[in-house]
Design a protein around this motif. Structure first.
Motif, short mmCIF file in Angstrom:
data_model
loop_
_atom_site.label_atom_id
_atom_site.label_comp_id
_atom_site.label_asym_id
_atom_site.label_seq_id
_atom_site.Cartn_x
_atom_site.Cartn_y
_atom_site.Cartn_z
N TRP A 1 -7.18 2.64 9.44
CA TRP A 1 -6.52 2.22 8.02
C TRP A 1 -8.45 1.64 6.92
O TRP A 1 -8.76 2.04 6.11
CB TRP A 1 -6.46 0.84 7.63
CG TRP A 1 -5.34 0.10 7.61
CD1 TRP A 1 -4.36 0.57 8.79
CD2 TRP A 1 -4.04 0.60 7.11
NE1 TRP A 1 -2.40 0.72 8.02
CE2 TRP A 1 -2.87 0.55 7.49
CE3 TRP A 1 -4.36 1.36 5.59
CZ2 TRP A 1 -0.87 0.85 6.57
CZ3 TRP A 1 -3.02 -0.11 4.13
CH2 TRP A 1 -1.52 0.84 5.07
N ALA B 1 -5.25 -0.98 1.00
CA ALA B 1 -5.72 -0.80 2.35
C ALA B 1 -7.36 -1.59 3.26
O ALA B 1 -7.44 -1.81 4.12
CB ALA B 1 -6.65 1.09 2.25
N LEU C 1 -7.70 4.84 4.83
CA LEU C 1 -7.26 4.79 3.67
C LEU C 1 -8.72 4.32 3.18
O LEU C 1 -8.30 5.11 1.90
CB LEU C 1 -6.08 4.47 4.69
CG LEU C 1 -5.47 5.53 4.80
CD1 LEU C 1 -4.10 4.25 5.35
CD2 LEU C 1 -4.88 6.36 5.03
N ALA C 2 -8.96 3.00 2.67
CA ALA C 2 -9.72 2.38 2.35
C ALA C 2 -10.77 2.89 1.64
O ALA C 2 -11.57 2.63 0.43
CB ALA C 2 -10.76 1.49 3.31
N THR D 1 -9.29 6.91 -0.24
CA THR D 1 -8.08 7.42 -0.82
C THR D 1 -8.62 7.25 -1.95
O THR D 1 -9.26 6.10 -3.08
CB THR D 1 -6.97 6.09 -0.43
OG1 THR D 1 -6.89 6.45 1.30
CG2 THR D 1 -5.68 6.76 -1.60
N TYR E 1 0.95 -1.36 0.02
CA TYR E 1 -0.08 -0.13 0.25
C TYR E 1 0.89 1.50 -0.21
O TYR E 1 0.52 2.40 -1.42
CB TYR E 1 -0.73 -0.04 1.67
CG TYR E 1 -2.00 1.42 1.08
CD1 TYR E 1 -2.52 1.36 0.73
CD2 TYR E 1 -1.21 2.09 1.89
CE1 TYR E 1 -4.11 2.33 0.98
CE2 TYR E 1 -2.28 3.57 2.00
CZ TYR E 1 -3.45 3.55 1.39
OH TYR E 1 -3.74 4.76 1.64
#
Length: 86
Positions: free
Chosen positions: A72, A41, A75-76, A79, A32
């Protein structure tokens, strides 16, 4: 992880080797960091959930996984996809 760490017809052998979830998480986090791919992520989130829920792993490892899970998840979800052309 080596091919020997996987069942021929299924996921890694977490039932007999719970530390493989940690190994997988470290590999995914490393990938990642170089790609920023939100699908990686998402995969990290799955590994962290497995780690946090597995009482066979040390409590400190479980707490760490639970503590960074929210980061996380963010981020998943947040992003943006990486462009192939910079």
């Amino acid at each position: 992880m080596s091919a020997a760490d996987h069942h021929a017809d299924g996921p890694p052998a977490y039932a007999s080797q719970p530390e493989l979830a940690l190994v997988a998480a470290l590999e995914l986090v490393t990938r990642y960091s170089s790609t920023g791919n939100p699908r990686l992520a998402e995969a990290v989130v799955g590994q962290l959930r497995a780690i946090a829920a597995d009482p066979r792993l040390p409590a400190a490892v479980q707490r760490c996984a639970a503590g960074i899970l929210g980061d996380w998840l963010q981020l998943a979800v947040d992003t943006p996809p990486q462009s192939l052309h910079h």
